[in-house]
Design a protein around this motif. Structure first.
Motif, mmCIF file in Angstrom:
data_model
loop_
_atom_site.group_PDB
_atom_site.id
_atom_site.type_symbol
_atom_site.label_atom_id
_atom_site.label_comp_id
_atom_site.label_asym_id
_atom_site.label_seq_id
_atom_site.Cartn_x
_atom_site.Cartn_y
_atom_site.Cartn_z
ATOM 1 N N ASP A 401 16.084 -6.846 4.203
ATOM 2 C CA ASP A 401 16.583 -5.643 4.724
ATOM 3 C C ASP A 401 15.589 -4.515 4.826
ATOM 4 O O ASP A 401 15.943 -3.350 5.357
ATOM 5 C CB ASP A 401 17.393 -5.359 3.318
ATOM 6 N N GLY A 402 14.370 -4.697 5.177
ATOM 7 C CA GLY A 402 13.219 -3.952 5.529
ATOM 8 C C GLY A 402 12.508 -3.141 4.591
ATOM 9 O O GLY A 402 11.505 -2.483 4.752
ATOM 10 N N THR A 403 12.835 -3.230 3.304
ATOM 11 C CA THR A 403 12.417 -2.768 1.984
ATOM 12 C C THR A 403 11.029 -3.463 1.833
ATOM 13 O O THR A 403 10.990 -4.653 1.944
ATOM 14 C CB THR A 403 13.405 -2.770 0.966
ATOM 15 N N LEU A 404 10.115 -2.609 1.555
ATOM 16 C CA LEU A 404 8.897 -3.106 0.931
ATOM 17 C C LEU A 404 8.915 -3.424 -0.582
ATOM 18 O O LEU A 404 9.038 -2.593 -1.366
ATOM 19 C CB LEU A 404 7.836 -2.060 1.555
ATOM 20 N N ARG A 405 8.427 -4.600 -0.905
ATOM 21 C CA ARG A 405 8.350 -5.028 -2.337
ATOM 22 C C ARG A 405 6.974 -4.758 -2.612
ATOM 23 O O ARG A 405 6.085 -5.712 -2.130
ATOM 24 C CB ARG A 405 9.063 -6.197 -2.416
ATOM 25 N N LEU A 406 6.714 -4.160 -3.650
ATOM 26 C CA LEU A 406 5.420 -4.161 -4.154
ATOM 27 C C LEU A 406 5.308 -4.623 -5.721
ATOM 28 O O LEU A 406 5.862 -3.779 -6.534
ATOM 29 C CB LEU A 406 4.548 -2.846 -4.227
ATOM 30 N N GLU A 407 4.813 -5.596 -6.199
ATOM 31 C CA GLU A 407 4.859 -6.078 -7.571
ATOM 32 C C GLU A 407 3.340 -6.368 -8.220
ATOM 33 O O GLU A 407 2.618 -6.830 -7.665
ATOM 34 C CB GLU A 407 5.568 -7.550 -7.520
ATOM 35 N N VAL A 408 3.428 -5.488 -9.542
ATOM 36 C CA VAL A 408 2.076 -5.704 -10.200
ATOM 37 C C VAL A 408 2.304 -6.674 -11.528
ATOM 38 O O VAL A 408 3.660 -6.298 -12.115
ATOM 39 C CB VAL A 408 1.809 -4.261 -10.758
ATOM 40 N N ALA A 409 1.797 -7.921 -11.477
ATOM 41 C CA ALA A 409 2.026 -8.778 -12.642
ATOM 42 C C ALA A 409 0.970 -8.840 -13.625
ATOM 43 O O ALA A 409 -0.419 -8.793 -13.008
ATOM 44 C CB ALA A 409 2.444 -10.132 -12.145
#
Length: 474
Positions: A401-409
């Motif tokens: 949908d164009g959203t940017l996902r930034l994930e810190v693990a």
């Protein structure tokens, strides 16, 4: 036009429009009552005139009984003349008597007017008939005399003089009616204005309260105690007193909130400045140990420069936010790499591995500086929670949908319960200052956060950032 008048009328203050409306209504009502009274008097005058004609015929009938019984035309005419002479109050009258059916009428008095013959000669048997111009009227009756045939008696009465007097009195009466109606309208307007005094006092008190003046009403202007108006004024004064107290409390709370905001601002700035300082100190330590190596020196200097620029950006952003001059720019791959470089010295010092996974081939339309600050805090928290030999990663991915996902693990022991409650409640303040900064920056970006915390194993925190409107992050 009616709409324009309606708007003009609605624009008048109620203190003027309501008394004026009441006065006009009273004026109109008084005029109507006066006109009704005048018409009633006219109808009563007509009834009195008819009774006058009936009385007039009574007198003539009494004088004609004997001559009619004797069937003496001369005696009848003489009696008619005598009766005519006694009626000095009626001018230019005419008497007509028909002694018996088919006989020639006996007429005395004014000359006969063909346009106004006696009604019985036209077959009309009414006792009273007024002429079209209302100046004369015929009174007639059938006179029954014992021993004589029925006779017709008619008298024409002239009311011209009465009409002239009424015409003279008409303008005077009309002016008197107008004066009385105007007096009634003014009296009603004054009474209405006086009745509106409590409402006007309430309006004045509300206007003062709206301007910040919560003084009570003047005692001299209060209505008598115990009345509804007095209770209304007391209620408004009580409301004003409570509003004044609320304003004082609000002012004290605003002072406290401002002090708390300044404290939070100072703590946030200190926290944001401390983070790059840690990396810079680590870089300086590396430069001292490996200063002979050109590559080590270049890397250390490069890290110090980026840290100083980060501190400069934090200070400049703080000033721009409070001045309203902050100019956003899109997020790029270089921003993510800078954040990783700033955190890597702390990760290496703790014996961890820091990774950047995923691609951002083109700039993403979201303000870069809040994203950098949020990621920097999340990565530092992840490094602090992970033990030696662990892995901390920053993943980046564009959703469908164009959203940017930034994930810190990380591979720490999971988030503590207060931190989870803070994230789930969306609070911008809580036990962890770094997490408070993340929530505040996320609110600026209109983003959302998801947490997968597995106690004793790992924690995954994902930020979802929507693209900013066109031009907002240019």
């Amino acid at each position: 036009m009616p709409l324009r008048y309606s708007r003009a009328w609605n624009a008048l203050p109620i203190a003027l429009s309501l008394p004026l409306l009441a006065g006009l209504a009273a004026f109109a009502a008084a005029l109507i009552v006066a006109q009704v009274a005048t018409r009633s008097l006219e109808r009563e005058f007509a009834r009195e005139a008819a009774r006058l004609g009936d009385v007039y015929l009574d007198g003539i009938s009494a004088a004609l009984i004997e001559p009619l019984r004797a069937r003496d035309r001369r005696a009848i005419e003489a009696a008619m003349l005598r009766a005519l002479g006694f009626q000095e109050g009626v001018r230019e009258q005419r008497l007509v008597v028909v002694p018996e059916p088919g006989a020639v009428p006996i007429v005395v008095g004014a000359r006969e007017d063909p346009a106004l013959p006696p009604p019985f000669t036209q077959g009309r048997q009414g006792a009273w008939e007024v002429s079209p111009d209302a100046r004369t009227a015929w009174a007639q009756r059938t006179l029954l005399v014992e021993g004589a045939p029925p006779a017709q008696v008619a008298a024409q009465l002239d009311f011209a003089r009465s009409l002239e007097r009424r015409a003279q009195l008409g303008p005077l009466l009309l002016g008197l009616e107008g004066m009385l109606a105007a007096l009634a309208g003014m009296l009603v307007a004054l009474l209405t204005r006086r009745a509106l005094a409590p409402l006007l006092a309430v309006t004045e008190a509300l206007d003062r309260a709206g301007a910040g003046d919560f003084r009570p009403s003047i005692a001299a202007q209060r209505p008598p105690a115990g009345t509804e108006a007095a209770r209304l004024i007391e209620a408004v004064d009580l409301m004003s007193a409570r509003l004044a107290e609320r304003e004082r409390l609000a002012a004290r709370l605003a002072e406290r909130a401002q002090a708390a905001e300044l404290g939070d601002l100072a703590a946030t700035v200190a926290h944001e400045v401390r983070n790059p300082l840690a990396g810079m100190l680590t870089a300086l330590g590396s430069a001292r140990r490996f200063g002979e190596s050109r590559a080590a020196r270049e890397e250390a200097l490069d890290l110090v420069e980026r840290g100083l620029r980060q501190i400069q950006q934090v200070v400049q952003t703080t000033l721009d936010v409070h001045r309203g001059t902050l100019a956003p720019r899109p997020l790029t791959r270089e921003d993510l790499e800078d954040v990783v470089r700033l955190v890597r010295p702390e990760a290496e010092r703790r014996g961890l591995r820091l990774e950047l996974a995923g691609e951002l081939p083109e700039p993403f339309p979201a303000d870069a500086l809040p994203v950098r600050q949020a990621l920097l805090n999340l990565l530092l928290n992840a490094v602090a929670a992970t033990g030696a030999g662990g892995v901390v990663s920053l993943g980046v991915r564009r959703e469908a949908d164009g959203t940017l996902r930034l994930e810190v693990a990380d591979e720490g022991g999971g988030l503590p319960e207060p931190a989870l409650r803070q994230i789930e409640g969306g609070a911008r303040s809580g036990p962890g200052l770094g997490l408070s900064v993340v929530m505040a920056q996320l609110a600026r970006l209109d983003g959302r956060i998801e947490v997968d915390s597995r106690p004793g194993e790992a924690t995954h925190i994902a930020l979802f950032l929507p693209p900013a409107p066109e031009g907002a992050a240019a």
